[in-house]
Design a protein around this motif. Structure first.
Motif: not given
Length: 315
Positions: A217-225
């Motif tokens: 379990t990790v923190g909610y995934v943050i993304s950039l595209q």
């Protein structure tokens, strides 16, 4: 499960196809979504991140192909028929319409030359489906859904029962880009100012799992595209929390990085994407700030983009 097909202007087809699977953690606790639900929810999220709405009517073959593959997938699972991935079909089996997603959309009437790229998300489960949010939460599945240039989509679901009465369900979303001039946009998720963001992600729900070697379990995934750009290089990524901007320990991943970057390289990411996740579950009711800097490939050279800084608040 996500798979992407792309075709070059010269007509040579390339497949970037790590077999990415997605499992629903509690299938019996959620309700199935209609195609209308999926289209409305997805376009609401796309509007939130600032990319154009996708159409469910411009390429009706996508919905037909999605429905046919969902039917095949549910029946194959009920029959115990294995395929090399959930994106492939085996000739001769009940409901076969094409080995690959591109084969199936063509069989459904999508003409060669009308699309520049295709992507396919698949979820299978032993119960009811709640596919869209599961796909948004899972980073490898998220990228094609938020791509500004995937502007046509089609969705289908199906279920089948074994002789013992167990239900097998499948949901399929087909997306396609056209040959129109590409929309160029740096898309971030969660969106700037977004509230009610989940605090965690079970990375083992995607296979291969993002952030290899991290805790389950990790923190909610943050993304950039970098939509519409050939590639993205990450230089710096930081995550802080609260008014005092307390640094948060993170896992980072990118397809490409600058010499100054310590981000892990992840070959499962699209060439124009990067992501991060806190090493631990995020705090509830807390505002976080993200900063990402780097370069994108504009077709002729790598260009530095202004540092992206935005905030979101957890649920």
């Amino acid at each position: 499960m996500h798979k992407r097909y792309s075709i070059t202007v010269a007509g040579l087809v390339t497949v970037t196809a790590a077999a990415l699977s997605l499992a629903l953690a509690t299938p019996s606790a959620v309700a199935a979504e209609s195609a209308g639900d999926i289209y409305a929810q997805l376009n609401a999220i796309r509007a939130q991140v600032g990319v154009p709405a996708a159409s469910a009517t411009t390429m009706p073959a996508l919905a037909n192909a999605a429905a046919s593959h969902a039917s095949y997938r549910a029946q194959a699972d009920a029959d115990g028929g294995a395929d090399s991935s959930q994106h492939r079909q085996t000739s001769g089996r009940q409901g076969f319409t094409g080995v690959t997603g591109a084969d199936r959309t063509k069989a459904a009437g999508l003409q060669d030359g009308t699309w520049s790229s295709q992507s396919e998300n698949v979820t299978t489960t032993g119960g009811d489906l709640h596919s869209l949010q599961s796909w948004i939460d899972a980073p490898y599945h998220r990228f094609p859904l938020l791509d500004a240039n995937n502007q046509a989509f089609g969705y289908g679901t199906a279920s089948a029962r074994t002789f013992l009465g167990r239900t097998h369900s499948a949901a399929v979303l087909e997306l396609a880009g056209t040959w129109q001039a590409p929309t160029k946009h740096l898309t971030t998720y969660p969106a700037p100012g977004q509230t009610g963001v989940p605090v965690s992600f079970d990375r083992q729900r995607e296979l291969p799992s993002p952030f290899a070697g991290a805790a389950a379990t990790v923190g909610y995934v943050i993304s950039l595209q970098a939509d519409g750009y050939a590639a993205l290089k990450v230089k710096h990524i930081t995550l802080t929390k609260g008014a005092s901007h307390t640094p948060v320990a993170v896992h980072t991943a990118a397809r490409f990085r600058t010499a100054a970057s310590s981000a892990s390289l992840d070959a499962n990411l699209p060439a124009n994407a990067a992501m991060l996740a806190a090493t631990r579950t995020l705090d509830p009711h807390t505002t976080y700030q993200v900063q990402i800097s780097g370069q994108y490939d504009n077709g002729s050279a790598w260009t530095t983009f202004p540092t992206r800084t935005w905030t979101f608040t957890t649920a």
